[in-house]
Design a protein around this motif. Structure first.
Motif, PDB file in Angstrom:
ATOM      1  N   TYR A  46      52.151  34.659  -7.389  1.00 60.46           N
ATOM      2  CA  TYR A  46      51.371  35.880  -7.222  1.00 60.46           C
ATOM      3  C   TYR A  46      50.654  35.801  -5.887  1.00 60.46           C
ATOM      4  O   TYR A  46      50.015  34.797  -5.577  1.00 60.46           O
ATOM      5  CB  TYR A  46      50.358  36.030  -8.361  1.00 60.46           C
ATOM      6  CG  TYR A  46      51.036  36.123  -9.698  1.00 60.46           C
ATOM      7  CD1 TYR A  46      51.391  37.348 -10.236  1.00 60.46           C
ATOM      8  CD2 TYR A  46      51.361  34.977 -10.412  1.00 60.46           C
ATOM      9  CE1 TYR A  46      52.036  37.438 -11.461  1.00 60.46           C
ATOM     10  CE2 TYR A  46      52.009  35.053 -11.632  1.00 60.46           C
ATOM     11  CZ  TYR A  46      52.350  36.280 -12.151  1.00 60.46           C
ATOM     12  OH  TYR A  46      53.005  36.356 -13.361  1.00 60.46           O
ATOM     13  N   LYS A  95      47.770  25.057  -8.817  1.00 60.71           N
ATOM     14  CA  LYS A  95      47.622  26.487  -9.100  1.00 60.71           C
ATOM     15  C   LYS A  95      47.721  27.333  -7.838  1.00 60.71           C
ATOM     16  O   LYS A  95      47.766  28.551  -7.917  1.00 60.71           O
ATOM     17  CB  LYS A  95      46.289  26.774  -9.808  1.00 60.71           C
ATOM     18  CG  LYS A  95      46.195  26.203 -11.197  1.00 60.71           C
ATOM     19  CD  LYS A  95      47.174  26.885 -12.119  1.00 60.71           C
ATOM     20  CE  LYS A  95      47.099  26.409 -13.541  1.00 60.71           C
ATOM     21  NZ  LYS A  95      48.066  27.113 -14.388  1.00 60.71           N
ATOM     22  N   TYR A 147      49.254  32.188  -5.527  1.00 59.57           N
ATOM     23  CA  TYR A 147      48.912  31.459  -6.744  1.00 59.57           C
ATOM     24  C   TYR A 147      50.158  31.157  -7.555  1.00 59.57           C
ATOM     25  O   TYR A 147      51.102  31.948  -7.579  1.00 59.57           O
ATOM     26  CB  TYR A 147      47.977  32.296  -7.630  1.00 59.57           C
ATOM     27  CG  TYR A 147      46.603  32.459  -7.061  1.00 59.57           C
ATOM     28  CD1 TYR A 147      45.643  31.475  -7.235  1.00 59.57           C
ATOM     29  CD2 TYR A 147      46.254  33.602  -6.356  1.00 59.57           C
ATOM     30  CE1 TYR A 147      44.368  31.628  -6.716  1.00 59.57           C
ATOM     31  CE2 TYR A 147      44.982  33.758  -5.835  1.00 59.57           C
ATOM     32  CZ  TYR A 147      44.047  32.772  -6.018  1.00 59.57           C
ATOM     33  OH  TYR A 147      42.792  32.918  -5.494  1.00 59.57           O
ATOM     34  N   LYS A 148      50.137  30.023  -8.250  1.00 60.82           N
ATOM     35  CA  LYS A 148      51.131  29.682  -9.267  1.00 60.82           C
ATOM     36  C   LYS A 148      50.463  29.915 -10.615  1.00 60.82           C
ATOM     37  O   LYS A 148      49.413  29.308 -10.892  1.00 60.82           O
ATOM     38  CB  LYS A 148      51.540  28.221  -9.180  1.00 60.82           C
ATOM     39  CG  LYS A 148      52.209  27.808  -7.910  1.00 60.82           C
ATOM     40  CD  LYS A 148      52.512  26.319  -8.013  1.00 60.82           C
ATOM     41  CE  LYS A 148      52.962  25.730  -6.713  1.00 60.82           C
ATOM     42  NZ  LYS A 148      53.200  24.276  -6.829  1.00 60.82           N
ATOM     43  N   ALA A 149      51.033  30.777 -11.435  1.00 58.06           N
ATOM     44  CA  ALA A 149      50.415  31.084 -12.719  1.00 58.06           C
ATOM     45  C   ALA A 149      51.495  31.478 -13.719  1.00 58.06           C
ATOM     46  O   ALA A 149      52.595  31.885 -13.340  1.00 58.06           O
ATOM     47  CB  ALA A 149      49.407  32.216 -12.559  1.00 58.06           C
ATOM     48  N   GLU A 156      46.556  35.415 -15.818  1.00 57.44           N
ATOM     49  CA  GLU A 156      46.035  34.134 -15.343  1.00 57.44           C
ATOM     50  C   GLU A 156      45.780  34.185 -13.843  1.00 57.44           C
ATOM     51  O   GLU A 156      44.733  33.732 -13.365  1.00 57.44           O
ATOM     52  CB  GLU A 156      46.997  32.996 -15.670  1.00 57.44           C
ATOM     53  CG  GLU A 156      46.504  31.651 -15.171  1.00 57.44           C
ATOM     54  CD  GLU A 156      47.511  30.524 -15.276  1.00 57.44           C
ATOM     55  OE1 GLU A 156      47.133  29.386 -14.944  1.00 57.44           O
ATOM     56  OE2 GLU A 156      48.671  30.758 -15.677  1.00 57.44           O
ATOM     57  N   ALA A 157      46.728  34.727 -13.093  1.00 67.46           N
ATOM     58  CA  ALA A 157      46.567  34.825 -11.637  1.00 67.46           C
ATOM     59  C   ALA A 157      45.366  35.691 -11.294  1.00 67.46           C
ATOM     60  O   ALA A 157      44.597  35.358 -10.380  1.00 67.46           O
ATOM     61  CB  ALA A 157      47.837  35.393 -11.007  1.00 67.46           C
ATOM     62  N   ARG A 158      45.164  36.779 -12.020  1.00 65.73           N
ATOM     63  CA  ARG A 158      44.025  37.660 -11.763  1.00 65.73           C
ATOM     64  C   ARG A 158      42.701  36.926 -12.016  1.00 65.73           C
ATOM     65  O   ARG A 158      41.765  37.038 -11.237  1.00 65.73           O
ATOM     66  CB  ARG A 158      44.102  38.923 -12.604  1.00 65.73           C
ATOM     67  CG  ARG A 158      43.002  39.925 -12.267  1.00 65.73           C
ATOM     68  CD  ARG A 158      43.225  41.286 -12.841  1.00 65.73           C
ATOM     69  NE  ARG A 158      44.514  41.863 -12.536  1.00 65.73           N
ATOM     70  CZ  ARG A 158      44.900  42.371 -11.357  1.00 65.73           C
ATOM     71  NH1 ARG A 158      44.053  42.351 -10.345  1.00 65.73           N
ATOM     72  NH2 ARG A 158      46.093  42.892 -11.188  1.00 65.73           N
ATOM     73  N   LEU A 200      46.327  42.003  -5.717  1.00 61.02           N
ATOM     74  CA  LEU A 200      47.155  40.952  -6.294  1.00 61.02           C
ATOM     75  C   LEU A 200      48.505  41.522  -6.683  1.00 61.02           C
ATOM     76  O   LEU A 200      48.582  42.538  -7.367  1.00 61.02           O
ATOM     77  CB  LEU A 200      46.450  40.367  -7.522  1.00 61.02           C
ATOM     78  CG  LEU A 200      47.102  39.155  -8.171  1.00 61.02           C
ATOM     79  CD1 LEU A 200      47.087  37.953  -7.236  1.00 61.02           C
ATOM     80  CD2 LEU A 200      46.393  38.823  -9.480  1.00 61.02           C
ATOM     81  N   GLU A 238      52.655  40.368  -7.986  1.00 62.48           N
ATOM     82  CA  GLU A 238      53.643  39.365  -8.374  1.00 62.48           C
ATOM     83  C   GLU A 238      54.678  39.293  -7.265  1.00 62.48           C
ATOM     84  O   GLU A 238      55.076  40.311  -6.693  1.00 62.48           O
ATOM     85  CB  GLU A 238      54.303  39.746  -9.694  1.00 62.48           C
ATOM     86  CG  GLU A 238      55.201  38.665 -10.225  1.00 62.48           C
ATOM     87  CD  GLU A 238      55.725  38.969 -11.629  1.00 62.48           C
ATOM     88  OE1 GLU A 238      56.735  38.348 -11.984  1.00 62.48           O
ATOM     89  OE2 GLU A 238      55.140  39.801 -12.340  1.00 62.48           O
TER      90      GLU A 238
END
Length: 89
Positions: A3, A34, A51-53, A58-60, A78, A80
């Motif tokens: 993300y 993360k 981010y890795k989520a 979770e990323a948010r 944000l 994907e």
């Protein structure tokens, strides 16, 4: 999943004050696997974090907890991201 968080600066003075906490936050998440990559734009108007989520939610949560976002120094967009597997055949 990956993300991408676009973080344009909306308050330069506040951003300068909060930036050390932002960098510490990103570094801690990198150590937790993360964050894939992060850095500023060369025009000094903001930056991005990948981010890795497991989910957008979770990323948010990770992105919204960044001190520069919490304190209002930067806005957050944000998205994907699905990187290409290169080279293409």
């Amino acid at each position: 999943m990956l993300y991408v968080a676009f973080l344009p600066i909306v308050d330069q003075e506040l951003n300068a004050k909060i930036r050390p906490a932002h960098l510490e936050y990103i570094n801690d998440l990198y150590r937790q696997d993360k964050v894939f990559m992060a850095g500023p734009f060369t025009d000094k108007q903001g930056g991005l974090v990948i981010y890795k989520a497991e989910s957008l939610e979770e990323a948010r949560k990770l992105a919204e907890a960044d001190p520069v976002v919490v304190e209002g120094a930067r806005t957050l967009e944000l998205r994907e991201w699905s990187p290409l597997e290169l080279p293409l055949t």
